[in-house]
Motif scaffolding. Structure first.
Motif, PDB file in Angstrom:
ATOM      1  N   SER A 119      40.027 -10.006  29.563  1.00 41.91           N
ATOM      2  CA  SER A 119      40.827 -11.067  28.950  1.00 41.91           C
ATOM      3  C   SER A 119      41.519 -10.533  27.703  1.00 41.91           C
ATOM      4  O   SER A 119      40.900  -9.895  26.857  1.00 41.91           O
ATOM      5  CB  SER A 119      39.940 -12.255  28.579  1.00 41.91           C
ATOM      6  OG  SER A 119      39.292 -12.761  29.727  1.00 41.91           O
ATOM      7  N   HIS A 133      35.143 -12.006  30.663  1.00 42.31           N
ATOM      8  CA  HIS A 133      34.618 -13.280  31.189  1.00 42.31           C
ATOM      9  C   HIS A 133      34.498 -13.172  32.702  1.00 42.31           C
ATOM     10  O   HIS A 133      35.463 -13.372  33.382  1.00 42.31           O
ATOM     11  CB  HIS A 133      35.551 -14.435  30.857  1.00 42.31           C
ATOM     12  CG  HIS A 133      35.854 -14.573  29.409  1.00 42.31           C
ATOM     13  ND1 HIS A 133      37.022 -14.141  28.846  1.00 42.31           N
ATOM     14  CD2 HIS A 133      35.111 -15.088  28.398  1.00 42.31           C
ATOM     15  CE1 HIS A 133      37.004 -14.394  27.541  1.00 42.31           C
ATOM     16  NE2 HIS A 133      35.877 -14.965  27.246  1.00 42.31           N
ATOM     17  N   TYR A 134      33.351 -12.728  33.267  1.00 39.33           N
ATOM     18  CA  TYR A 134      32.074 -12.511  32.625  1.00 39.33           C
ATOM     19  C   TYR A 134      31.522 -11.190  33.137  1.00 39.33           C
ATOM     20  O   TYR A 134      31.742 -10.856  34.305  1.00 39.33           O
ATOM     21  CB  TYR A 134      31.135 -13.669  32.950  1.00 39.33           C
ATOM     22  CG  TYR A 134      31.695 -14.982  32.388  1.00 39.33           C
ATOM     23  CD1 TYR A 134      31.375 -15.385  31.092  1.00 39.33           C
ATOM     24  CD2 TYR A 134      32.573 -15.765  33.121  1.00 39.33           C
ATOM     25  CE1 TYR A 134      31.896 -16.556  30.554  1.00 39.33           C
ATOM     26  CE2 TYR A 134      33.106 -16.935  32.577  1.00 39.33           C
ATOM     27  CZ  TYR A 134      32.775 -17.313  31.302  1.00 39.33           C
ATOM     28  OH  TYR A 134      33.324 -18.456  30.768  1.00 39.33           O
ATOM     29  N   THR A 147      36.471 -22.736  20.740  1.00 43.99           N
ATOM     30  CA  THR A 147      37.512 -21.849  21.284  1.00 43.99           C
ATOM     31  C   THR A 147      38.210 -22.416  22.520  1.00 43.99           C
ATOM     32  O   THR A 147      39.141 -21.801  23.037  1.00 43.99           O
ATOM     33  CB  THR A 147      36.902 -20.482  21.685  1.00 43.99           C
ATOM     34  OG1 THR A 147      35.863 -20.715  22.633  1.00 43.99           O
ATOM     35  CG2 THR A 147      36.361 -19.751  20.476  1.00 43.99           C
ATOM     36  N   THR A 172      43.603 -13.432  31.873  1.00 49.00           N
ATOM     37  CA  THR A 172      42.674 -12.419  32.363  1.00 49.00           C
ATOM     38  C   THR A 172      43.329 -11.530  33.411  1.00 49.00           C
ATOM     39  O   THR A 172      43.747 -12.015  34.457  1.00 49.00           O
ATOM     40  CB  THR A 172      41.408 -13.100  32.925  1.00 49.00           C
ATOM     41  OG1 THR A 172      40.855 -13.933  31.900  1.00 49.00           O
ATOM     42  CG2 THR A 172      40.375 -12.079  33.361  1.00 49.00           C
ATOM     43  N   PRO A 213      41.266  -6.347  20.066  1.00 50.66           N
ATOM     44  CA  PRO A 213      40.039  -6.879  20.662  1.00 50.66           C
ATOM     45  C   PRO A 213      40.308  -7.542  22.016  1.00 50.66           C
ATOM     46  O   PRO A 213      41.362  -8.141  22.218  1.00 50.66           O
ATOM     47  CB  PRO A 213      39.556  -7.911  19.642  1.00 50.66           C
ATOM     48  CG  PRO A 213      40.746  -8.261  18.835  1.00 50.66           C
ATOM     49  CD  PRO A 213      41.760  -7.163  18.956  1.00 50.66           C
ATOM     50  N   THR A 214      39.384  -7.384  22.927  1.00 53.66           N
ATOM     51  CA  THR A 214      39.467  -8.024  24.242  1.00 53.66           C
ATOM     52  C   THR A 214      38.122  -8.695  24.527  1.00 53.66           C
ATOM     53  O   THR A 214      37.196  -8.576  23.719  1.00 53.66           O
ATOM     54  CB  THR A 214      39.738  -6.990  25.356  1.00 53.66           C
ATOM     55  OG1 THR A 214      38.678  -6.026  25.331  1.00 53.66           O
ATOM     56  CG2 THR A 214      41.076  -6.302  25.163  1.00 53.66           C
ATOM     57  N   ALA A 215      38.036  -9.375  25.645  1.00 54.04           N
ATOM     58  CA  ALA A 215      36.760  -9.988  26.021  1.00 54.04           C
ATOM     59  C   ALA A 215      36.610  -9.919  27.537  1.00 54.04           C
ATOM     60  O   ALA A 215      37.602  -9.801  28.259  1.00 54.04           O
ATOM     61  CB  ALA A 215      36.709 -11.447  25.562  1.00 54.04           C
ATOM     62  N   GLN A 268      42.117 -18.665  29.339  1.00 53.29           N
ATOM     63  CA  GLN A 268      42.079 -17.205  29.174  1.00 53.29           C
ATOM     64  C   GLN A 268      43.245 -16.602  29.940  1.00 53.29           C
ATOM     65  O   GLN A 268      43.632 -17.114  30.994  1.00 53.29           O
ATOM     66  CB  GLN A 268      40.777 -16.609  29.725  1.00 53.29           C
ATOM     67  CG  GLN A 268      39.508 -17.106  29.067  1.00 53.29           C
ATOM     68  CD  GLN A 268      39.399 -16.740  27.601  1.00 53.29           C
ATOM     69  OE1 GLN A 268      40.165 -15.943  27.066  1.00 53.29           O
ATOM     70  NE2 GLN A 268      38.439 -17.349  26.925  1.00 53.29           N
ATOM     71  N   SER A 301      44.027 -11.514  24.307  1.00 55.38           N
ATOM     72  CA  SER A 301      44.194 -12.664  23.405  1.00 55.38           C
ATOM     73  C   SER A 301      45.279 -13.598  23.890  1.00 55.38           C
ATOM     74  O   SER A 301      46.384 -13.164  24.236  1.00 55.38           O
ATOM     75  CB  SER A 301      44.586 -12.180  22.002  1.00 55.38           C
ATOM     76  OG  SER A 301      43.460 -11.734  21.317  1.00 55.38           O
ATOM     77  N   PHE A 341      40.219 -11.608  18.330  1.00 57.30           N
ATOM     78  CA  PHE A 341      40.484 -12.077  19.698  1.00 57.30           C
ATOM     79  C   PHE A 341      41.053 -13.500  19.655  1.00 57.30           C
ATOM     80  O   PHE A 341      41.975 -13.844  20.375  1.00 57.30           O
ATOM     81  CB  PHE A 341      39.204 -12.030  20.543  1.00 57.30           C
ATOM     82  CG  PHE A 341      39.451 -12.385  21.986  1.00 57.30           C
ATOM     83  CD1 PHE A 341      40.179 -11.540  22.803  1.00 57.30           C
ATOM     84  CD2 PHE A 341      38.981 -13.576  22.517  1.00 57.30           C
ATOM     85  CE1 PHE A 341      40.435 -11.877  24.138  1.00 57.30           C
ATOM     86  CE2 PHE A 341      39.218 -13.919  23.838  1.00 57.30           C
ATOM     87  CZ  PHE A 341      39.949 -13.066  24.642  1.00 57.30           C
ATOM     88  N   LYS A 389      40.073  -1.212  22.021  1.00 59.23           N
ATOM     89  CA  LYS A 389      39.181  -1.389  20.868  1.00 59.23           C
ATOM     90  C   LYS A 389      39.505  -0.350  19.799  1.00 59.23           C
ATOM     91  O   LYS A 389      39.579  -0.652  18.605  1.00 59.23           O
ATOM     92  CB  LYS A 389      37.733  -1.259  21.335  1.00 59.23           C
ATOM     93  CG  LYS A 389      36.704  -1.663  20.309  1.00 59.23           C
ATOM     94  CD  LYS A 389      35.309  -1.584  20.906  1.00 59.23           C
ATOM     95  CE  LYS A 389      34.262  -1.610  19.802  1.00 59.23           C
ATOM     96  NZ  LYS A 389      32.953  -1.154  20.306  1.00 59.23           N
TER      97      LYS A 389
END
Ligand SMILES: *Cc1c(COP(=O)(O)O)cnc(C)c1O
Length: 371
Positions: free
Chosen positions: A345, A312-313, A187, A289, A308-310, A287, A347, A3, A303
């Motif tokens: 989010s 928030h939140y 980060t 997003t 990869p992602t994330a 970010q 990368s 990420f 995935k």
């Protein structure tokens, strides 16, 4: 793919960093020395504030701001439920009560129009968060806070370098509030190799007070004016941050260009909402997003395709187990709750390769079957 790959940035500026670290160790001064002082001046100048005070983390920057502004048990502090936990945690750690206000759904930032209705006699301060690198509506927030006599602490942890134009004047994140708090978590857009943070303020007396609070309530060695604790900026982190600061504008520019590439690629994908920029704002994309009703399926698909992602939140603060005692329930802040289900989010960091971004875009488009 990762990420975020923090080693890529180190490789790109290895000479600067190694020199800064080597010199600091040779100098033999490790806490609140010349580097910390220099960084305080540089960050203050960078943000258009008068003074900087280096501390051990962004969380401590928030906590010490509230302490210095006199927030204490019985007080209330207004903030957003859609942020990292630290924003509200520090309020509770002062013994005060976090009071949440829903977000404006397009920017994900606190809805300035909804603040006034939760103000009580106990309200002491407001903490707007500049989420993802885009500033909250500071003109409206400052107007309201001034009218009601409330202090404003900007949580600018994600927004070092973000700007906002108000009435033909462009101001930087950190130049609005009584204090503004920055995090140099590795980060963040300007990241240390460990924990570090900074408070900036236009009020010299307040800066002096925070300097005392970060160092055992002491101005003069072995004399303690009040009981406090230890939250100091160390010289190695300050040296690393000074070496990196000269690149920050360039790096933020790269993030903006990468965001533009994503925006163009997703412009025709109806099911994706790309970041909305409020008028006058200059976003620095801590970010990138997006928002989609199919968030969980998309994240799972990516995935599986090694992208990869994330999120928030994923859980708004008013629904966190830790804040159960506040008595909020599901449905209290529908926009924050909806955002928590829909944001994703992708990368974005200065060293992300074009080929990697291309791979991310292709995978996202494949999921939505877009051309
Ligand atoms: C990172 C962050 C913090 C906390 O900073 P630390 O340096 O990790 O303590 C606070 N608020 C927001 C919005 C953040 O993103």
């Amino acid at each position: 793919m990762k990420f975020i790959d923090l080693t890529a940035q180190y490789r790109s500026i290895k000479k600067d960093i190694d020199k800064a670290v080597g010199e600091t160790i040779n100098n033999g001064s490790f806490i609140l020395g010349k580097n910390a002082e220099k960084l305080e001046k540089r960050i203050a100048r960078f943000t258009g504030a008068k003074e900087g005070v280096g501390v051990a983390s962004g969380t401590d920057a928030l906590f010490l701001s509230l302490k210095a502004l006199g927030v204490e048990p019985g007080d209330e502090v207004i903030t957003t439920p859609f942020s990292f936990v630290a924003t509200a945690e520090v309020i509770a750690n002062c013994g005060a009560r976090p009071v949440f206000v829903d977000i404006e759904p397009r920017t994900f930032n606190i809805d300035a129009n909804k603040i006034e209705r939760v103000i009580t006699k106990k309200t002491k301060a407001v903490i707007p968060v500049h989420l993802y690198g885009q500033m909250a509506d500071m003109a409206a927030i400052m107007r309201m806070a001034k009218g009601k006599g409330l202090a404003v602490v900007e949580d600018a942890a994600q927004a070092l370098g973000a700007k906002q134009a108000i009435a033909n004047r462009t101001k930087t994140a950190g130049s609005f509030g009584d204090t503004a708090c920055f995090s140099f978590f590795p980060t963040k857009n300007l990241g240390a190799y460990g924990d570090a943070g900074m408070i900036v303020t236009g009020d010299s007396a307040l800066a002096q007070k925070i300097k005392m609070l970060r160092n055992h309530g002491s101005v003069k060695k072995y004399r303690h004016e009040s009981l406090s604790f230890s939250s100091r900026l160390d010289e190695l982190q300050a040296a690393i941050l000074l070496a990196k600061l000269q690149y920050l504008k360039k790096w933020n520019g790269k993030r903006r260009r990468m965001a533009a590439v994503y925006n163009r690629a997703f412009a025709n994908v109806e099911e994706i909402q790309t970041p909305f920029i409020a008028q006058g704002n200059n976003h620095i994309y801590h970010q990138y997003t997006i928002r989609t009703k199919k968030r969980d399926e998309l994240a799972e698909f990516l995935k599986q395709n090694n992208v990869p992602t994330a999120i928030h939140y994923p859980l708004p603060l008013h629904l966190q187990p830790a804040f159960k005692y506040l008595g909020y329930k599901k449905g209290d802040f529908p926009e924050a709750e909806r955002a928590a289900k829909e944001v994703l989010s992708l990368s974005i960091y200065p060293e992300l390769k074009k080929s990697e971004q291309k791979k991310i875009i292709t995978a996202v488009k494949n999921f939505f079957n877009a051309k």
